[in-house]
Design a protein around this motif. Structure first.
Motif, PDB file in Angstrom:
ATOM      1  N   ASN A 265       0.891  -1.310  -0.176  1.00  0.00           N
ATOM      2  CA  ASN A 265       0.073  -0.075  -0.144  1.00  0.00           C
ATOM      3  C   ASN A 265       0.865   1.144   0.006  1.00  0.00           C
ATOM      4  N   LEU A 266       2.046   1.046   0.818  1.00  0.00           N
ATOM      5  CA  LEU A 266       2.917   2.437   0.956  1.00  0.00           C
ATOM      6  C   LEU A 266       3.496   2.653  -0.340  1.00  0.00           C
ATOM      7  N   LEU A 267       3.983   1.646  -0.970  1.00  0.00           N
ATOM      8  CA  LEU A 267       4.627   1.889  -2.400  1.00  0.00           C
ATOM      9  C   LEU A 267       3.742   2.321  -3.515  1.00  0.00           C
ATOM     10  N   GLY A 268       2.552   1.653  -3.464  1.00  0.00           N
ATOM     11  CA  GLY A 268       1.534   1.906  -4.421  1.00  0.00           C
ATOM     12  C   GLY A 268       0.996   3.397  -4.558  1.00  0.00           C
ATOM     13  N   TYR A 269       0.872   3.660  -3.080  1.00  0.00           N
ATOM     14  CA  TYR A 269       0.291   5.264  -2.857  1.00  0.00           C
ATOM     15  C   TYR A 269       1.258   6.244  -3.156  1.00  0.00           C
ATOM     16  N   ALA A 270       2.684   5.898  -2.697  1.00  0.00           N
ATOM     17  CA  ALA A 270       3.470   6.953  -3.106  1.00  0.00           C
ATOM     18  C   ALA A 270       3.949   7.046  -4.549  1.00  0.00           C
ATOM     19  N   VAL A 271       3.909   5.955  -5.143  1.00  0.00           N
ATOM     20  CA  VAL A 271       4.132   5.901  -6.845  1.00  0.00           C
ATOM     21  C   VAL A 271       3.035   6.633  -7.238  1.00  0.00           C
ATOM     22  N   SER A 272       1.867   6.465  -7.101  1.00  0.00           N
ATOM     23  CA  SER A 272       0.746   7.370  -7.571  1.00  0.00           C
ATOM     24  C   SER A 272       0.918   8.894  -7.207  1.00  0.00           C
ATOM     25  N   GLU A 273       1.258   9.117  -6.147  1.00  0.00           N
ATOM     26  CA  GLU A 273       1.339  10.614  -5.903  1.00  0.00           C
ATOM     27  C   GLU A 273       2.574  11.198  -6.628  1.00  0.00           C
ATOM     28  N   ILE A 274       3.586  10.246  -6.685  1.00  0.00           N
ATOM     29  CA  ILE A 274       4.989  10.830  -7.325  1.00  0.00           C
ATOM     30  C   ILE A 274       4.537  11.124  -8.858  1.00  0.00           C
ATOM     31  N   ILE A 275       3.998  10.051  -9.607  1.00  0.00           N
ATOM     32  CA  ILE A 275       3.908  10.060 -11.054  1.00  0.00           C
ATOM     33  C   ILE A 275       2.629  11.509 -11.248  1.00  0.00           C
ATOM     34  N   LYS A 276       1.645  11.292 -10.210  1.00  0.00           N
ATOM     35  CA  LYS A 276       0.874  12.805 -10.473  1.00  0.00           C
ATOM     36  C   LYS A 276       1.670  14.015 -10.413  1.00  0.00           C
ATOM     37  N   ALA A 277       2.680  13.995  -9.318  1.00  0.00           N
ATOM     38  CA  ALA A 277       3.519  15.228  -9.225  1.00  0.00           C
ATOM     39  C   ALA A 277       4.419  15.420 -10.438  1.00  0.00           C
ATOM     40  N   SER A 278       4.710  14.452 -11.279  1.00  0.00           N
ATOM     41  CA  SER A 278       5.413  14.729 -12.486  1.00  0.00           C
ATOM     42  C   SER A 278       4.729  15.151 -13.508  1.00  0.00           C
ATOM     43  N   GLY A 279       3.393  15.197 -13.426  1.00  0.00           N
ATOM     44  CA  GLY A 279       2.460  15.821 -14.679  1.00  0.00           C
ATOM     45  C   GLY A 279       1.551  15.057 -15.238  1.00  0.00           C
ATOM     46  N   LYS A 280       1.342  13.793 -14.667  1.00  0.00           N
ATOM     47  CA  LYS A 280       0.359  12.954 -15.226  1.00  0.00           C
ATOM     48  C   LYS A 280      -0.958  12.707 -14.259  1.00  0.00           C
ATOM     49  N   LYS A 281      -1.757  12.328 -15.017  1.00  0.00           N
ATOM     50  CA  LYS A 281      -3.342  12.104 -14.303  1.00  0.00           C
ATOM     51  C   LYS A 281      -3.056  10.756 -13.856  1.00  0.00           C
ATOM     52  N   VAL A 282      -3.408  10.411 -12.589  1.00  0.00           N
ATOM     53  CA  VAL A 282      -3.471   9.107 -12.073  1.00  0.00           C
ATOM     54  C   VAL A 282      -4.702   8.561 -11.446  1.00  0.00           C
ATOM     55  N   TYR A 283      -4.935   7.231 -11.849  1.00  0.00           N
ATOM     56  CA  TYR A 283      -6.204   6.743 -11.370  1.00  0.00           C
ATOM     57  C   TYR A 283      -5.594   5.508 -10.295  1.00  0.00           C
ATOM     58  N   LYS A 284      -5.874   5.511  -9.228  1.00  0.00           N
ATOM     59  CA  LYS A 284      -5.571   4.400  -8.076  1.00  0.00           C
ATOM     60  C   LYS A 284      -6.742   3.427  -8.055  1.00  0.00           C
ATOM     61  N   THR A 285      -6.298   2.048  -7.946  1.00  0.00           N
ATOM     62  CA  THR A 285      -7.125   1.138  -8.183  1.00  0.00           C
ATOM     63  C   THR A 285      -6.818  -0.065  -7.443  1.00  0.00           C
ATOM     64  N   GLN A 286      -7.681  -1.083  -7.209  1.00  0.00           N
ATOM     65  CA  GLN A 286      -7.283  -2.307  -6.722  1.00  0.00           C
ATOM     66  C   GLN A 286      -8.409  -3.467  -7.195  1.00  0.00           C
ATOM     67  N   ILE A 287      -7.817  -4.627  -7.144  1.00  0.00           N
ATOM     68  CA  ILE A 287      -8.516  -5.775  -7.432  1.00  0.00           C
ATOM     69  C   ILE A 287      -8.709  -6.580  -6.258  1.00  0.00           C
ATOM     70  N   ILE A 288      -9.874  -6.600  -5.543  1.00  0.00           N
ATOM     71  CA  ILE A 288     -10.329  -7.444  -4.483  1.00  0.00           C
ATOM     72  C   ILE A 288     -10.352  -8.757  -4.730  1.00  0.00           C
ATOM     73  N   ASN A 289      -9.383  -9.981  -4.128  1.00  0.00           N
ATOM     74  CA  ASN A 289      -9.744 -10.995  -4.553  1.00  0.00           C
ATOM     75  C   ASN A 289     -10.939 -11.622  -3.512  1.00  0.00           C
ATOM     76  N   ASP A 290     -12.102 -11.717  -3.795  1.00  0.00           N
ATOM     77  CA  ASP A 290     -13.210 -12.000  -3.032  1.00  0.00           C
ATOM     78  C   ASP A 290     -13.902 -13.266  -3.327  1.00  0.00           C
ATOM     79  N   ARG A 291     -12.921 -14.083  -4.245  1.00  0.00           N
ATOM     80  CA  ARG A 291     -13.780 -15.617  -4.382  1.00  0.00           C
ATOM     81  C   ARG A 291     -12.714 -16.623  -4.388  1.00  0.00           C
ATOM     82  N   GLY A 292     -13.072 -18.019  -4.223  1.00  0.00           N
ATOM     83  CA  GLY A 292     -12.013 -18.885  -4.418  1.00  0.00           C
ATOM     84  C   GLY A 292     -12.207 -19.640  -3.063  1.00  0.00           C
ATOM     85  N   ILE A 293     -11.452 -20.797  -3.019  1.00  0.00           N
ATOM     86  CA  ILE A 293     -11.326 -21.733  -1.985  1.00  0.00           C
ATOM     87  C   ILE A 293     -11.060 -21.183  -0.598  1.00  0.00           C
ATOM     88  N   HIS A 294     -10.136 -20.326  -0.554  1.00  0.00           N
ATOM     89  CA  HIS A 294      -9.433 -19.323   0.543  1.00  0.00           C
ATOM     90  C   HIS A 294     -10.605 -18.622   1.241  1.00  0.00           C
TER      91      HIS A 294
END
Length: 603
Positions: free
Chosen positions: A148-177
């Motif tokens: 989380n810390l890496l993903g969030y920081a990279v998002s903010e840094i890319i945004k600061a470099s001049g690009k629009k950023v979308y933060k997302t995740q895929i939640i693993n909500d199915r399966g045997i586990h």
């Protein structure tokens, strides 16, 4: 032909100022045309602000490198206002830049609170950054914290470099586990809810995941004692067979199973939301595996028609990547069901449909999935998606403790919530021992301890190159000296104290001034900040921002120890030094904001 501007070490601005004059000097002095000039930072033992490397010129100019450097240096002093003197050491031309250059630079940025940040261009493609992506059968742990810390920081840094950023995740909500937790709750939960037991929902569900594993192991041991082999026991244990049946019931849409799945997943989502808030990370969109696991199947048909995929005799579909140095990879089973690769192909395509301005994606996933993403990116390129050229796997090493690896099934993970509480308590204990809390109310202390504790945690993790493994030591991270978050936060608070004591107008313009060497070094360090952001964005490395901030703080503390600030008798010098201190504090705050770290006004 020869420029290599290493943005980790020198400013783009200074190299740009000097490149053209050096090219002209080489043309006039040696009748040679060069396309590039190689620069590097001047070594500490020599005078200079930037160094030109002479050696590459020897390929096209015959002569002694010292003589060549001396001629170029003389030309620069005579023709470039910013250059006041030089020295040549072996094949290196050390160039000394005038004080006016740095004072003009400071004048340009002094009142720019967005210094280093590039406005988002509406014409550029956006970047989607995926991070967190947890399973809904357990709470977030220390490994998720790094993710989380890496993903969030990279998002903010890319945004600061001049690009629009979308933060997302895929939640693993199915399966045997997921079914394991659900089944254990059915068997042993006695109707417990997060409210009835006073426990966060993700923790409650995680407890039943551990309970399932304990019961499963007990049943395996019982079957082995009855003469079964270990493999037979693992397959025949009643509880695993029940979990497998529950998965089939879920896939068939059995109402009571679906309802239980929705209820327990919501408990987990509510728990995750609280953890994310405490950790200071957020998301713009969410994807759920229960909605995406069928995506990608239609792409398989397209790939077959284009000859990208091939069908085996049993009906399974594959892609042969052996010519690319990889292997043969299945994308559809013989029974027509998709595999994870198929799902990831479909999800990537779906995201671009949902966000048409996305031109690239960053996947924040541990290094155990390196091969998976090589295959995924290559398949998407072969399918002809232009944005597939801009996919990046932000691969990171595992986080371990002095006691060794964490195991979710055995309940030996370091819980993210518990870790944040421990960091806050550790910060409180150390701060109290240092005796720096006079005049603080209990509420102010609690807020400060949290700021220091979380700052220590985040900095300790983010200062390390993502690819490297981390051995996490909470006590070490809250040290108030050395390359730590609290050390940097303390320097920021020290500057705020100076600013509060300054009894004069900080907006006064400083024009003519002879810079102290420490002032000049500090200005050189500040000037690096925009390049550091761009470099960190290009390399997807928050560590570059973290360690830059530490170097800036070290330089400031050297300045603080070497010159008088508020005690300076010369008013011009005093005003400038306080203004310079203020800019350092602003830069620290900006850099730490990119890392998701707060800075305290007092400490």
């Amino acid at each position: 032909m020869f420029i290599f501007a290493n943005l980790k070490e020198i400013t783009m601005k200074l190299s740009q100022i000097l490149t053209l004059p050096i090219q002209k000097a080489v043309q006039q002095l040696f009748d040679v045309s060069i396309d590039r000039v190689e620069f590097q930072i001047t070594r500490k033992e020599f005078e200079g602000d930037i160094t030109m490397v002479i050696f590459p010129l020897l390929k096209v100019i015959k002569g002694n490198p010292i003589e060549i450097g001396t001629k170029i240096g003389t030309y620069l002093v005579e023709n470039v206002d910013e250059v006041i003197r030089f020295n040549v050491v072996s094949g290196f031309l050390n160039i000394v830049v005038s004080d006016d250059y740095y004072l003009n630079f400071f004048k340009e940025i002094k009142d720019n609170e967005s210094f280093g940040f590039v406005p988002v261009s509406p014409n550029d493609k956006a970047v989607m950054v995926e991070y967190s992506s947890p399973n809904t059968n357990k709470p977030l742990h220390l490994g998720h914290v790094r993710n989380n810390l890496l993903g969030y920081a990279v998002s903010e840094i890319i945004k600061a470099s001049g690009k629009k950023v979308y933060k997302t995740q895929i939640i693993n909500d199915r399966g045997i586990h997921i079914c394991k937790s659900m089944l254990a709750w059915q068997k042993f939960g006695n109707g417990q809810t997060p409210e009835s037991v006073g426990l966060k929902g993700d923790k409650l569900v995680g407890n039943f995941y551990v309970k399932f594993d304990q019961e499963y192991k007990a049943q395996i041991a019982e079957l082995i004692s009855q003469g079964k082999t270990e493999d037979e026991a693992k397959k025949q244990a009643p509880i695993i067979q029940e979990a497998q049946q529950m998965l089939l019931d879920w896939e068939a849409g059995k109402p009571e199973v679906i309802q239980l799945w929705k209820t327990m997943n919501q408990w987990v989502y509510d728990g995750f939301a609280q953890t994310y808030k405490n950790l200071g990370v957020d998301f713009d969109s969410y994807y759920y595996e229960s909605n995406t696991y069928l995506l990608g199947k239609e792409v398989v048909q397209f790939g077959l028609e284009k000859g990208i995929f091939e069908k085996d005799a049993d009906g399974s579909v594959w892609i042969d990547l052996t010519p690319d140095g990889l292997d043969r990879k299945i994308v559809l089973r013989s029974d027509g069901t998709a595999v994870y690769m198929t799902q990831d192909i479909g999800t990537a395509i779906q995201r671009v449909k949902d966000f048409p301005d996305v031109g690239g994606m960053v996947y924040t996933v541990g290094n155990e999935q390196d091969y998976h993403f090589k295959v995924l990116f290559l398949i998407l390129k072969k399918l002809g998606f232009d944005w597939a050229e801009s996919l990046f796997h932000l691969s990171y090493g595992m986080v371990e403790l002095p006691s060794g690896k964490m195991k979710s099934r055995e309940g030996t993970v370091v819980d993210a919530d518990d870790l944040m509480i421990e960091m806050t308590e550790t910060a409180g204990r150390i701060s109290t021992e240092l005796g720096k809390l006079e005049g603080y109310s209990e509420e102010e202390k609690a807020k400060l301890f949290k700021t220091i504790g979380l700052g220590a945690l985040k900095y300790y993790i983010l200062k390390v190159d993502p690819k490297k493994q981390i051995l996490f030591n909470p006590e070490e991270s809250v040290d108030f000296a050395g390359n730590t978050g609290p050390f940097i936060q303390y320097t920021y608070a020290r500057i705020q104290s100076i600013l509060r004591k300054a009894d004069f107008d900080l907006s006064l313009a400083v024009t003519e001034l002879e810079l102290h060497p420490k002032e000049k070094e500090l200005l050189k360090q500040i000037e690096l900040f925009p390049d550091v952001i761009q470099n960190a964005a290009n390399n997807h490395s928050p560590a570059l921002v973290a360690n830059y901030t530490y170097e800036l703080v070290k330089e400031y503390n050297s300045f603080y120890q070497s010159v008088s600030i508020l005690g300076e008798e010369n008013m011009t010098n005093k005003v400038f030094r306080v203004q310079l201190s203020q800019k350092v504090a602003e830069t620290i705050k900006s850099a730490f904001k990119l890392l998701g770290i707060e800075v305290p006004e007092r400490m």
